[in-house]
Structures are given as structure tokens and as C-alpha cells.
Write an enzyme that holds these catalytic residues in place. Structure first.
Site, PDB file in Angstrom:
ATOM      1  CG  ASP A  65      -8.411  13.793  -0.249  1.00 30.25           C
ATOM      2  OD1 ASP A  65      -9.292  14.667  -0.127  1.00 30.25           O
ATOM      3  OD2 ASP A  65      -8.557  12.627   0.156  1.00 30.25           O
ATOM      4  CG  ASP A 105      10.120  -0.364  -3.298  1.00 33.28           C
ATOM      5  OD1 ASP A 105      11.097  -0.955  -3.785  1.00 33.28           O
ATOM      6  OD2 ASP A 105       8.947  -0.687  -3.536  1.00 33.28           O
TER       7      ASP A 105
END
Length: 301
Positions: free
Chosen positions: A178, A75
Site C-alpha cells: 500500500d 504529537d
């Protein structure tokens, strides 16, 4: 036909498959141009004579008469092919020489000869996939600003960050997390999925805004129209952050305002059949697999 072969490196275990693919392209009379880094790797394992005589190093010298770009890898290679194709709308087909290969057409156990046969015969569809465009001052000039999967803003130190988001000028509550990612439907099965984002069919006209490990439990991924303009800033804290555009990243300038919108062009992806997306979910992400069920999903039809 003229195929451009794009890829980076590959391991010794893939050499046999690569030879089979290149020989099959030659047998089919397909003219081949090869990305320079891939051509160098092919020469090192004795396959240089099958790689064609023409090489290219990037979008600027990709031959103008290329019909198909074959992305040979996983990918990550498929995503990087966007930097080669750019806005030229040359269809991209992926053959998996990597690990997962969700975006690719042929699996890791297949040399891709069947894909080549169908491409040559015109037995395929071309889907236009939406891209994201990043705007931000202070980023490196060589950071390609378009993404097929997602754009992320995230911490680069072990501290949570406060992320301010506006959608078409409307503020939404601050994310303490985060990081934050903005994904296309194509990217819904990638990084966004690992943070609890929804699976979205590729043709949907939406973006997905997903917080990364949020520290406030009452926030959830948000789906917005792909006509939206999303602006993101990090609350000042003296902490460093970074921005990623698919698999490319850079440090984020302090007090920077990032703008994400739909790109003015898309990526043309080759597909084989209407059910390809659901087949990929089933085969590569094990969608619906449950050992309690004796009948698998695709046997119920």
C-alpha cells in the site's frame, strides 16, 4: 526568559489547564510570544490578556531572542513546530493538550507547570533529533520538505502499488504494498511501528524503511545508516499516489523520483532525564504491560 507558545486549537475541557499554565508563566516572569492562531483561540475564551502582547505567524516573524518553543497540543502540534523553528535550533518542549502525546514532556492531565519550573531552572537536557529531507520535482512549493518522524509514499486509490527503491544507488527488490515509509529513530514509535517496524532509540544513526501492508510476505522492515540516500519511484500503472512529510501531504507527480536523505540540520528537543524514552514507552505505549505480571517494569529496579 522568552518562550514562544505554539499551538492550534484546543477544546473547552483544556481551558482551565491553559489558564493555569499561562498564569504560571507570568508568575515565573517568563516573557511570552504567541502563535497567532493560538492567540486568537485564547482571546475567544477570555485568556487573551495572559497570552503576551507579541504574536508571530510562522518562521519568518518568530522573534530572534526566543529561548524555548512550547508546543501546546498533541504529537501533531509537536511535529508542526518544526515548520516554525526550522534550522534555528531553538529547543522545543511539548506539553500535551491532545490524546497520546508521545513526543511531549507533560501528560494530558498536567498543565505543564512542573515543566516550566524545570525549564526556567535549566534542569533539562536538549537532544538533537535527526530530520529527513525530501527532494522531488513537481511537488507544491509550500510543502515543507523536512520531517521529524517519517516520509511516506503511498497509494491514494484502493490498489496496491509497485515501489522501486535504491539505497546509495543499489537496487533492492520491488515492494508491492500500500506504500512505503522511511522513518527516523524518532519516528520508529509512530507510523512505522503500526506496520511492524522496530523500536529504535532516538540517538541511533539509522533510518528505517518499512513497507505498508506488503503483499509479498517475505519482505521485512530494513534498517540502513542515516548517511544513506534513498531513492523511490512508483512503477507506472496509471494509479495515483501521494507523498507525506510528517503530517503534511501532497499528490505525487506521475513518474516522479523521490529522494530522501538526512537533513543538514536537526531539531533540538527538550528532555528530562536519561530514561525519558523508556518511561514514555512504558507509560504511553504500555510497553511490557501484562496483567499476568504482578510487578511492573519500573518496580523491578
Amino acid at each position: 526568559m522568552h518562550f514562544a507558545l505554539y499551538g492550534r486549537s484546543f477544546g473547552p475541557d483544556a481551558e482551565k489547564r491553559m489558564r493555569v499554565l499561562l498564569e504560571h508563566l507570568s508568575e515565573k516572569g517568563v516573557r511570552v510570544s504567541c502563535y497567532s492562531a493560538l492567540a486568537s483561540r485564547l482571546r475567544s475564551c477570555g485568556l487573551g490578556s495572559l497570552a503576551g502582547g507579541a504574536e508571530f505567524t510562522g518562521a519568518d516573524d518568530l522573534p530572534g531572542d526566543v529561548d524555548i518553543v512550547l508546543a501546546l497540543g498533541g504529537d501533531g502540534t509537536f511535529l508542526s513546530s518544526l515548520t516554525i523553528v526550522g534550522n534555528r535550533e531553538i529547543p522545543v518542549a511539548g506539553i500535551n493538550f491532545g490524546r497520546l502525546g508521545f513526543l511531549t514532556s507533560a501528560g494530558s492531565g498536567d498543565a505543564g507547570c512542573g515543566v516550566v519550573d524545570r525549564l526556567v531552572a535549566g534542569d533539562c537536557c536538549v537532544e538533537r533529533r535527526t530530520l529527513l529531507e525530501l527532494s522531488c520535482s513537481g511537488l507544491p512549493a509550500d510543502l515543507y520538505p523536512y520531517a521529524l518522524n517519517e516520509i511516506t509514499i503511498q497509494r491514494s486509490e484502493p490498489y496496491m502499488v509497485g515501489i522501486e527503491v535504491s539505497i546509495d544507488g543499489m537496487r533492492i527488490p520491488t515492494y508491492w504494498a500500500d506504500g512505503l515509509l522511511i522513518a527516523t529513530p524518532s519516528g520508529s514509535t509512530a507510523y512505522s511501528l503500526s506496520f511492524g517496524g522496530p523500536v529504535v532509540m532516538p540517538g541511533s544513526s539509522v533510518f528505517i524503511i518499512t513497507p505498508m501492508a506488503p503483499h509479498n510476505l517475505n519482505v521485512r522492515p530494513l534498517i540502513v545508516p542515516d548517511t544513506s540516500v534513498v531513492e523511490v519511484t512508483i512503477r507506472p500503472s496509471g494509479r495515483r499516489a501521494m507523498v507525506s512529510v510528517d503530517n503534511r501531504s501532497a499528490g505525487m507527480p506521475e513518474d516522479a523520483r523521490i529522494t530522501v536523505r538526512k537533513a543538514p540540520f536537526g531539531l533540538s528537543c527538550v528532555s528530562f532525564g536519561r530514561d525519558g524514552f523508556f518511561e514514555a514507552l512504558h507509560e504511553k505505549l504500555l510497553w511490557g504491560e501484562d496483567r499476568r505480571n504482578e510487578i511492573k517494569y519500573y518496580e523491578r529496579k
